[in-house]
Structures are given as C-alpha cells and as structure tokens.
Design a protein around this motif. Structure first.
Motif, PDB file in Angstrom:
ATOM      1  N   LYS A 128      -5.369  -0.721  -7.001  1.00  0.00           N
ATOM      2  CA  LYS A 128      -6.310  -1.699  -6.441  1.00  0.00           C
ATOM      3  C   LYS A 128      -5.649  -3.068  -6.351  1.00  0.00           C
ATOM      4  O   LYS A 128      -5.068  -3.554  -7.315  1.00  0.00           O
ATOM      5  CB  LYS A 128      -7.547  -1.777  -7.349  1.00  0.00           C
ATOM      6  N   GLY A 129      -5.728  -3.690  -5.194  1.00  0.00           N
ATOM      7  CA  GLY A 129      -5.141  -5.014  -5.031  1.00  0.00           C
ATOM      8  C   GLY A 129      -3.712  -4.991  -4.521  1.00  0.00           C
ATOM      9  O   GLY A 129      -3.089  -6.035  -4.375  1.00  0.00           O
ATOM     10  N   THR A 130      -3.186  -3.811  -4.260  1.00  0.00           N
ATOM     11  CA  THR A 130      -1.852  -3.733  -3.666  1.00  0.00           C
ATOM     12  C   THR A 130      -1.918  -4.263  -2.231  1.00  0.00           C
ATOM     13  O   THR A 130      -2.972  -4.243  -1.609  1.00  0.00           O
ATOM     14  CB  THR A 130      -1.371  -2.267  -3.668  1.00  0.00           C
ATOM     15  N   LEU A 131      -0.806  -4.715  -1.720  1.00  0.00           N
ATOM     16  CA  LEU A 131      -0.723  -5.298  -0.363  1.00  0.00           C
ATOM     17  C   LEU A 131      -1.582  -6.558  -0.258  1.00  0.00           C
ATOM     18  O   LEU A 131      -2.418  -6.700   0.622  1.00  0.00           O
ATOM     19  CB  LEU A 131      -1.164  -4.274   0.694  1.00  0.00           C
ATOM     20  N   SER A 132      -1.339  -7.477  -1.167  1.00  0.00           N
ATOM     21  CA  SER A 132      -2.155  -8.688  -1.224  1.00  0.00           C
ATOM     22  C   SER A 132      -1.451  -9.920  -0.678  1.00  0.00           C
ATOM     23  O   SER A 132      -2.049 -10.978  -0.581  1.00  0.00           O
ATOM     24  CB  SER A 132      -2.543  -8.960  -2.678  1.00  0.00           C
ATOM     25  N   VAL A 133      -0.178  -9.771  -0.325  1.00  0.00           N
ATOM     26  CA  VAL A 133       0.583 -10.955   0.089  1.00  0.00           C
ATOM     27  C   VAL A 133       0.553 -11.083   1.614  1.00  0.00           C
ATOM     28  O   VAL A 133       1.126 -10.248   2.329  1.00  0.00           O
ATOM     29  CB  VAL A 133       2.038 -10.863  -0.409  1.00  0.00           C
ATOM     30  N   PRO A 134      -0.091 -12.128   2.150  1.00  0.00           N
ATOM     31  CA  PRO A 134      -0.161 -12.289   3.611  1.00  0.00           C
ATOM     32  C   PRO A 134       1.146 -12.829   4.181  1.00  0.00           C
ATOM     33  O   PRO A 134       1.731 -13.768   3.645  1.00  0.00           O
ATOM     34  CB  PRO A 134      -1.295 -13.307   3.785  1.00  0.00           C
ATOM     35  N   LEU A 135       1.587 -12.218   5.259  1.00  0.00           N
ATOM     36  CA  LEU A 135       2.866 -12.599   5.864  1.00  0.00           C
ATOM     37  C   LEU A 135       2.658 -12.930   7.332  1.00  0.00           C
ATOM     38  O   LEU A 135       1.841 -12.302   8.020  1.00  0.00           O
ATOM     39  CB  LEU A 135       3.864 -11.446   5.724  1.00  0.00           C
ATOM     40  N   PRO A 159      -3.035 -16.365  11.294  1.00  0.00           N
ATOM     41  CA  PRO A 159      -3.478 -15.141  10.604  1.00  0.00           C
ATOM     42  C   PRO A 159      -2.294 -14.252  10.246  1.00  0.00           C
ATOM     43  O   PRO A 159      -1.306 -14.198  10.983  1.00  0.00           O
ATOM     44  CB  PRO A 159      -4.375 -14.454  11.642  1.00  0.00           C
ATOM     45  N   ALA A 160      -2.416 -13.585   9.122  1.00  0.00           N
ATOM     46  CA  ALA A 160      -1.345 -12.693   8.678  1.00  0.00           C
ATOM     47  C   ALA A 160      -1.148 -11.563   9.675  1.00  0.00           C
ATOM     48  O   ALA A 160      -2.116 -11.006  10.201  1.00  0.00           O
ATOM     49  CB  ALA A 160      -1.673 -12.125   7.304  1.00  0.00           C
TER      50      ALA A 160
END
Lengths: 115, 770
Positions: A30-37, A47-48
C-alpha cells in the motif's frame, strides 16, 4: 526475501498498478508508486506523467512484475491487460541502474515541491 | 543558547559522569531512534543456510527424489546424523535450499559427510551451473560439474567423516544442492535406497578451504537464524518489517521498524500476563490442537508448564491478552524442555490460533532457550499458541515463562516495503577490490599504448599470494593520446573531494611513478617495498592506474598492487583505510558503521503520534551523512514545518544550497528558520538543534560548533501532538538522501555539557566525523 527495484509506471496506468500491488503484497504494498514525476524542465504545477517507487520488493511481487502470464493469473485479468500494464512500466534493478540514471534515461524529474 | 566553552569539563551531570542514557532518563518524554547496528551483531552470522544441522527439516530443505531421516550413525560431535537416501526414481537424488545471496558473489558450499552404501557425494548449484563430485571413501575430489569451481578441498574429521567444500560464483538465484552419487559422476540414476551420511551443511560468503572452516569450529550451526539472533540480542531495536517480526542487522536489510529507546535502550511496560510463571497452576491456559484428535494435557511439573500430546499433531497450549491497535508488544516464551523426538511450535496472531504476527516451528534437537517475539498489534486481542509439533503420544514441551509486555515509547515504522531505508556499511566505492581480473576493471589503450596485463598470484604485504601484477606500457608516445590504463568506473554521489589509495610495489627492482586516478591526477611512486599510496581529487568518477604519455611517469609500468579503495575524503577518521568490496552487497563490515540509508526517492519512517503538546522546548541531535545537494527532511514534526504551527524541522540540506536548515515555530511557523554554512556532499555531520517557542530560541550546531542562531519571534503556544516524519516530509515530498545514524529528541533545552555528551556519543557511533 527482497529484490531492490526501481519501479516506474505511467500516470494513466498507476491506479491499476497500485491496486494490483496492494492486492498481492497487502499492507506492505500500500502506498507504492507515490513519487510524482514530470518531464525535465516542466513548470511547477505540471501534472505527473509517471509515478515511481524505489526499494525493497517482496519476491512474490517481483515474479509477477517479470511475467505477464503470472501477473494475469494472480490478478485475475486477461493476459493482454497484464501485458499492456507491464508495457506501461519501467522496471530495473537498483544495482544495475540507479534511480537518477532511470530518470535521466526517461527524461523525467521529480515534480517540484514547496519548502 | 548552547555557547559551549571548553569541553574538558563536559560529560558530568550533577557530579556523575553523564552518559547518553543518564541524560535521556533525566528528561522524561525523551526519545532515541537509533538506526545503527553495532559491529558485534553484524559479525554474528557466517553460515547463510538455515537448519544447517537438521537436514530432515522439510521447510528449509527441499527433498528431490530422496529423504533425509535421522540416522543413529554417530556424527563427528558424537550425536546423530542424517541418512540421505535415494528413491527409485530415475533422476537426480538430492536435497537443496534456496538462499538469499546477491548474484555475482563468490560463496563456499561446505558439507560434512561420510560414505554410506553409496561412496560418492555430488555438490552442485544448478543456477550457477557449478559443482564438484567427491569420493567419500577416499576423501578426495573428483570431476567438476558444469563451470569448474574456483576452489575446492577436503579435510578429514576422523571416523570416516570429512568436510567437503567447493567455491563458486552465484547466479541470480542461489540454491546449493547435496546429492547422492553411485558412480562419482552424477546424481541421475535409478535409485535403490542407497545412502550417504550427512551431518551438516553451510554456505559462506567468500572463499574458504575445508581446513579453514574446521579451524573456525566446524560449520556454524544455524537453525532459525532470526529467532536465534533475537535470543542472542534481546534488546535489538531494528526490524525488517513494520510489525517487528524479522530483525534487521545485516547490509541490505530494509528497516521497517525502529523501536524507540527512550532511556537509551528498549523499555518494557508491566507484565500483561496474569500467570507468566514460574507456574503453580495452568490458570489462563487452555489445551488446543490445530487438527482433529485428542487434546493435549496441560500440567505443572516443578514450576514448569508442561504440554503433553495425546497422539495428535500440534498439541498446544493457548492464551490471550488484550492489545491496543498500533501499540507494540513483546512476548518471551521460555522453553525448558523439548522431549526427544518432539519439536516446538509457536504462533502469535490476532485471531484464535492465528499466526499473522509470528509463525515458527523449531527442528528436532533444538536447544531449549528463550524465544522472543516483537509485534505491533493490528487487533484488540492477541492469541499465543505454543506446544508440540510432533505426534508420538507422551511427547512434551515444558515452559518456564510466558511473559507479555508492551514495548514503551513512540516507534518509527514504515509498512510499504519500497519506502523502507536499507542498512549499509559501504564506504569503498569500488567493487571486486581483490580481483583485478574482474570485468569491473577495464583496460584502455590509445596511441602507442599496449593492452594492460593483469596477473594474479603475487606475494602481498601479508605474505599471501593475493597481489596482482599490473603492466601498463604506453610505448614510445609522449602525448595524452598515448596511454595504457587499468580503470574502474565509480559512481559518486556529490562533488566533494575523494581519496583514492592502493598498496603498490615496484616489480622491476627500480622505483617507478604513475598517476592514481584520472589523467593529470596526482603522481605516486612505487618503490621496491610495499607502500600504500594516496591521491585526492574532486569527483573523480573513476579509479585509474594511469599511464599517459603526457604525464611523464614510467613508460613501461610494471608494479604489484593490492587493496584499492576510494571514498569521500571527509569520511569518518576511525574507519579502516581499506574496505574489501566484492559486490555492492558483499563487503567488509567489521570496523565500518552499519546504519540505515534513505534513497532520496520515497524512503520514510513515521512515528504515528508524538505528543509534544506538553512543551514549547525541544532539543534534537542527529547523526547524518548527506549524499546529495537536493533538499531533504531528516526529521519534521507535522506535515510541514514551513507552514504548520507548533512544528520543527531539520533539513539536510536545506533550501539554500548545501546548507543545513533548522526551523522552529509556535503560532508563527518556522520563524526561527536558520541555516548553517554550506558543505558539499557527501558529508557526515553531527547536528544539534534547539527550539524554544516562548523564549524565541532557535539554534543549530554542526560537528560540535555553533553554526547558526536566531531570536526571531516564534509566537506562542507549544509544539504539536503530531506525526514525526523521518527522512521525508509527509505527502511523499522533500526526500532525504543519505544515512541517518540516530535521532535523539528531548522535550527540553538541555545544558551545553549534556549536548556535548550526546554529540560525542553520536560522533563515536559514526566513526569520528570531527
């Protein structure tokens, strides 16, 4: 047993990827892939276009990230959907390609943050 | 506020020499999150296999067309052994175990064996396609299997027993196998019940001879490694998972839970079990079984709680106690007796007979001991189940205590695996430091230069034969285009100065000169005696044994080299000058502090609730090694110290390039916002910060000296009761890149001398950064 991976997924595919990761790994996913690029040079507020994660991933999930058939079976989705999802992901071992190198290769940077 | 004067009188509080623990105890509500692991714990394990002396364990050892029952044949230590026995299948007959080892690691597989009705032993790793056949009667090595092992040997142990070893380089998956052979060539045949006797097996990182393993006392006994580790180190505070099940204490272990050490060590609450032992009655315990059949009998024998099976698998005792979701608890199961032929099983979970917190089953012959488990409750009742795994009626286990206590404090955790920092002790940025023939060491030529020659097996400074001969002949050319170079690319993390070093000796009988590092680096001299030579450059990006025509050194360089190393020049001074590094995950840890490293991407530990609403004063001391110039939060109370009232934050670096930033504020957020002078990364720092809202104090010290201070109006009020974020701001932003040794948080302004004591403690833990 963990494998250390950089995992990046395009923004449109991220919600499904997050659901699958949480379904397989439970709370640990849960919460993986939280870094916006965003593309390098993007102004604040862009927007990411991708979301990323980097670190320890359990062996059961790693197997699915490397095998569309296994992913399809585990997630209960069509093979074509699994293949499409993996085609929207960029997965590398941290030792082989550091996070910064992955971003450079994909032309991405972290979304600008307020201090 | 700090205004430290002479340090000579520091370290005494109230006439008693102060320690970190005594200072923390003096100030109730203090916290210590220590992300470092002492060297003695790191050195605990050598054998990477589990159940090394219990081949009958089917969880650890997969049986392939074979069995491995206990045999009465006397083992080298006078006990029983295992009879590896083939079945009638026309295929390999073997047992095997998957081990977590990085690809590319040189490992040694060791097996203590004796001939049975079969005379041959077949040792192999199919993923690496490397192995060796051995003759058990002759105690000799036979043919190689697949890729020839890099080393192999046999050492006699008496009584027909010997230890057989071979070394090989691992592949992505590591799965050593022990097979029976009837012809000394392979393990693939139609079995007829042939046997070989096996006493133990071990897998070691590095190359060892059979005699070296014997000299270490034989194969290290490992049963369930993590359980044994916790038994040996009951106050360990770092865990790989957020529930606190698996301890973290080796390089590459992720840190999912860091237990608070509010008085310098883990602090336990009152006993929560009304009948923890010594036992006079079975009150509070009920008999149970996981399978249909007769329940076991619970009885008291000599103050011990005995659980006796009545012929059913898993005859157990059950107890429960109330828990608070999110709080952390410790259960210790004191085991006095495991009857012959029986095995111990124990589980802890949030449901009846559940095992979502702990699930363990020990092998037959396991030594009775204390078994300690730590977990964070996800339910309001915890169920503990323990007793017999085995079936024979009359088998029993006896327990001297079942204690249950809360682990007090505010613990830092991370449930998402990718967001957990990872333990590392890496200093030397090179790999393959003892193997110049490895592909990581490139050879480059240009113009009149000849391809460098790298030859192993020369006498090293210790009298061994591990030095390499390096010959770099640039030829007659004398320009920058004429060169012969041995190089390893190095991934550096910042623009600081780096120190390269290597032992060198001339191999010609005459003094020679060459450049260490990049072209036009610093010339060094190889004399006829072994000497460690050094050079320093900013951000070199590579380690070169460099012979360029334009540099003017010895044209036909012929030297012996040993133990290369490159590290930041400002690395801690107490570290050994050389760190062996085979791969990024296989390196020397003795003498090199092991601590958690945040990746600057998404790593973050969170203390869910830290109640500082009782105070408007705070002292924070942190040991950090920053690896990046990108803004990063080391610790921050509230979701954003720049805007939230009643918050503070320590940012390394801060928004002003390469400075360290501290901010504190009450009703006026971040009013006391100060920066130290700039230091380019990588840099190791002991940082001390203080905030006092009512008295408008904001102070930052760096490596024992005052770095910045502010008396700006911070407004009124106390600090918040909020989450504390470590290594990242909430909402996945402002990620710190680097290592955090520890964070000490005291809800008060401590004295200058007390600050100096804590700073000195952190500095020592980091290996002296100033």
């Amino acid at each position: 047993m963990y494998t250390y991976l950089n995992l990046l997924v395009t923004a449109p595919a991220t919600p499904l990827a997050q659901q699958l990761i949480e379904a397989v790994a439970g709370e640990a996913g849960k919460g993986t892939l939280s870094v916006p690029l965003v593309p390098i040079g993007s102004p604040p507020g862009t927007p990411a276009t991708w979301y990323g994660a980097s670190g320890a991933i359990g062996s059961e999930l790693v197997q699915l990230l490397r095998d569309a058939q296994a992913l399809a079976e585990a997630a209960g989705i069509d093979l074509s959907q699994a293949e499409l999802l993996l085609s929207q992901a960029d997965i590398t071992e941290i030792d082989a390609e550091p996070w910064a190198a992955v971003l450079e290769r994909l032309g991405l940077e972290r979304q600008q943050e307020a201090v | 506020m700090f205004g430290l004067g002479k340090l000579g009188k520091m370290g005494r509080v109230g006439g008693v020499r102060a320690t970190l623990a005594s200072i923390l105890s003096k100030y109730p509500g203090s916290h210590l999150w220590d992300f470092g692991v002492p060297a003695d714990k790191v050195a605990h394990r050598k054998n990477l296999l589990n159940y090394s002396h219990d081949l009958s364990n089917n969880l650890a050892w997969q049986k392939v067309n074979s069995t491995a029952p206990v045999s009465a044949t006397v083992s080298p230590d006078g006990t029983t052994c295992f009879a590896l026995t083939d079945d009638s299948t026309n295929a390999d007959h073997k047992i095997r175990q998957v081990v977590a080892v990085a690809a590319g690691t040189v490992v040694t597989f060791a097996v203590v064996a004796k001939a049975g009705t079969a005379d041959y032993l077949w040792l192999y790793d199919g993923y690496a396609n490397s192995g060796k056949n051995f003759n058990l009667s002759a105690q000799s090595a036979l043919t190689a299997i697949g890729t020839a092992p890099s080393a192999f040997s046999v050492a006699d142990m008496g009584g027909g027993w010997a230890i057989y070893v071979f070394s090989y380089t691992t592949s992505t998956t590591v799965r050593p196998e022990i097979g029976i052979s009837i012809d000394g060539v392979g393990s693939n045949y139609v079995g007829t019940g042939s046997t070989v006797f096996i006493d133990a097996a071990g897998l070691y990182a590095g190359t060892y001879t059979a005699q070296q393993i014997l000299d270490q006392g034989g194969i290290q006994r490992i049963t369930d490694y993590y359980t044994e580790f916790l038994a040996a180190y009951p106050t360990h505070n770092l865990y790989q998972d957020s529930a606190g099940t698996t301890p973290a204490f080796l390089p590459t272990h992720p840190v999912g839970l860091c237990l608070d050490q509010p008085s310098g060590s883990v602090v336990l609450g009152a006993e929560l079990n009304s009948n923890p032992g010594p036992f006079t009655a079975t009150t509070g315990y009920t008999a149970g079984t996981f399978t249909a059949g007769a329940l076991p009998t619970l009885s008291i024998v000599s103050s011990l709680l005995r659980v006796t099976t009545n012929g059913t698998n898993y005859g157990v005792a059950e107890m429960s106690f109330p828990t608070v979701v999110g709080k952390t608890y410790q259960v210790i199961l004191g085991v006095s007796t495991i009857s012959t032929g029986d095995r111990l099983i124990y589980r802890i979970g949030s449901t009846v007979q559940g095992y979502d917190y702990v699930d363990a089953s020990l092998s037959s012959g396991a030594t009775p001991s204390d078994y300690k488990m730590i977990f964070t409750a996800t339910g309001t009742t915890c169920y503990v189940t323990f007793g017999n795994h085995a079936t024979p009626p009359g088998s029993f286990t006896e327990f001297n205590r079942v204690t249950v206590k809360e682990v007090l404090g505010s613990h830092a955790s991370q449930s998402t695996t990718t967001k957990r920092p990872v333990l590392s002790a890496r200093v030397n940025l090179l790999v393959a430091t003892e193997d110049f023939s490895n592909a990581a060491w490139e050879t480059l030529i240009g113009g009149t230069g000849s391809v460098p020659v790298k030859t192993p097996g020369f006498t090293d400074p210790n009298g061994g034969n591990t030095a390499f001969r390096i010959q770099c002949n640039r030829g007659a050319g004398n320009t920058g285009a004429d060169y012969s170079v041995v190089r390893q690319a190095v991934s550096i993390s910042g623009p600081s100065i780096y120190t390269s070093s290597i032992w060198v000796k001339s191999n010609t009988g005459a003094t020679q000169t060459f450049n260490l590092d990049v072209s036009n680096g610093q010339p060094v001299t190889a004399t006829t005696s072994w000497t460690r030579v050094f050079s320093q450059q900013a951000a070199p990006g590579r380690f070169d044994i460099s012979n360029y025509g334009s540099d003017g050194g010895t044209a036909s360089l012929d030297i012996l080299v040993w133990h290369p190393d490159i590290r930041p020049a400002n690395s801690p001074t107490n570290l050994p000058a050389y760190q062996r590094v085979t791969t990024s995950t296989d390196y020397d840890t003795v003498g090199f502090p092991l601590r958690a490293v945040w990746d600057g991407v998404d790593d973050c530990l969170v203390v869910p609730t830290l109640d500082l609403s009782i105070t408007d004063k705070v002292t924070v001391v942190a040991g950090v090694t920053k690896q990046s110039s990108v803004l990063g939060v080391v610790c921050e109370l509230t979701a954003g110290s720049g805007s939230a009232p009643g918050s503070f934050g320590l940012l390394v670096p801060g928004a002003v390039a390469d400075t360290q930033n501290w901010r504190s504020g009450g009703s006026v957020p971040a009013a006391g916002n100060i920066n130290s002078s700039a230091i380019t990364p990588p840099a190791s720092l002991v940082l001390s910060a203080q905030g006092d809202i009512a008295n408008d104090v904001s102070t930052l010290r760096s490596n024992g000296a005052e770095a910045a201070t502010s008396s700006a109006n911070q407004g009124t009020g106390n600090y918040s009761s909020s989450a504390l974020y470590i290594g990242q701001r909430s909402a996945n932003a402002v990620s710190f890149t680097g290592a955090i040794q520890s964070i000490t948080l005291i809800p008060a302004l401590i004295t200058a001398s007390e600050t100096a004591v804590i700073e000195a403690s952190v500095n020592n833990s980091m290996g002296k950064v100033y």
